[in-house]
Design an enzyme around this catalytic site. Structure first.
Site, PDB file in Angstrom:
ATOM      1  N   CYS A  58       0.762  -1.310   0.278  1.00 48.58           N
ATOM      2  CA  CYS A  58      -0.222   0.106   0.425  1.00 48.58           C
ATOM      3  C   CYS A  58       1.519   1.500   0.318  1.00 48.58           C
ATOM      4  O   CYS A  58       1.708   1.298   1.080  1.00 48.58           O
ATOM      5  CB  CYS A  58      -1.142  -0.574   1.268  1.00 48.58           C
ATOM      6  SG  CYS A  58      -1.364   1.753   1.940  1.00 48.58           S
TER       7      CYS A  58
ATOM      8  N   CYS B 181       0.240   3.784   3.105  1.00 48.88           N
ATOM      9  CA  CYS B 181       0.005   3.318   4.354  1.00 48.88           C
ATOM     10  C   CYS B 181       2.079   3.737   4.377  1.00 48.88           C
ATOM     11  O   CYS B 181       2.561   3.554   5.554  1.00 48.88           O
ATOM     12  CB  CYS B 181       0.059   1.921   4.038  1.00 48.88           C
ATOM     13  SG  CYS B 181      -1.148   1.150   3.718  1.00 48.88           S
TER      14      CYS B 181
END
Length: 105
Positions: free
Chosen positions: A30, A33
């Protein structure tokens, strides 16, 4: 120091914690993230002893993600006294995360 939360230690480290706990739900693939990772690391150092801060990999611990209805990542949930205190979905600035931590203290 930033912690690593898992299904095995979640109850002990998060739900039974005497101090608020910020859990960053993330995955290695991600992008947003990864942008949050340095912020989480900095905050973990700055709030050491006052707030537990750590990450939970949703791919490795899907049961916890499902339990707390984490549909998209990054999601940050602050737990206080074993309960969800606040939930932020998406990448945030350090200042926004600090505000959320401040409300939990």
């Amino acid at each position: 120091m930033e912690m690593k939360f898992t299904t095995a230690n979640f109850e002990e480290e998060v739900l039974k914690s005497e101090i608020p706990v910020l859990v960053d739900f993330y995955a290695d693939w991600c992008g947003p993230c990864q942008m949050m990772a340095p912020v989480i690391g900095q905050l973990a150092g700055e709030y050491e002893g006052k707030v537990k801060i750590g990450k939970l990999n949703v791919d490795e611990n899907p049961d916890i993600a499902v339990q707390y209805k984490v549909m998209s990542i990054p999601t940050m949930i602050i737990f206080r006294n074993g309960e969800v205190f606040s939930k932020e979905v998406g990448a945030s600035s350090k200042k926004e995360v600090e505000k959320a931590i401040g409300r939990a203290l």
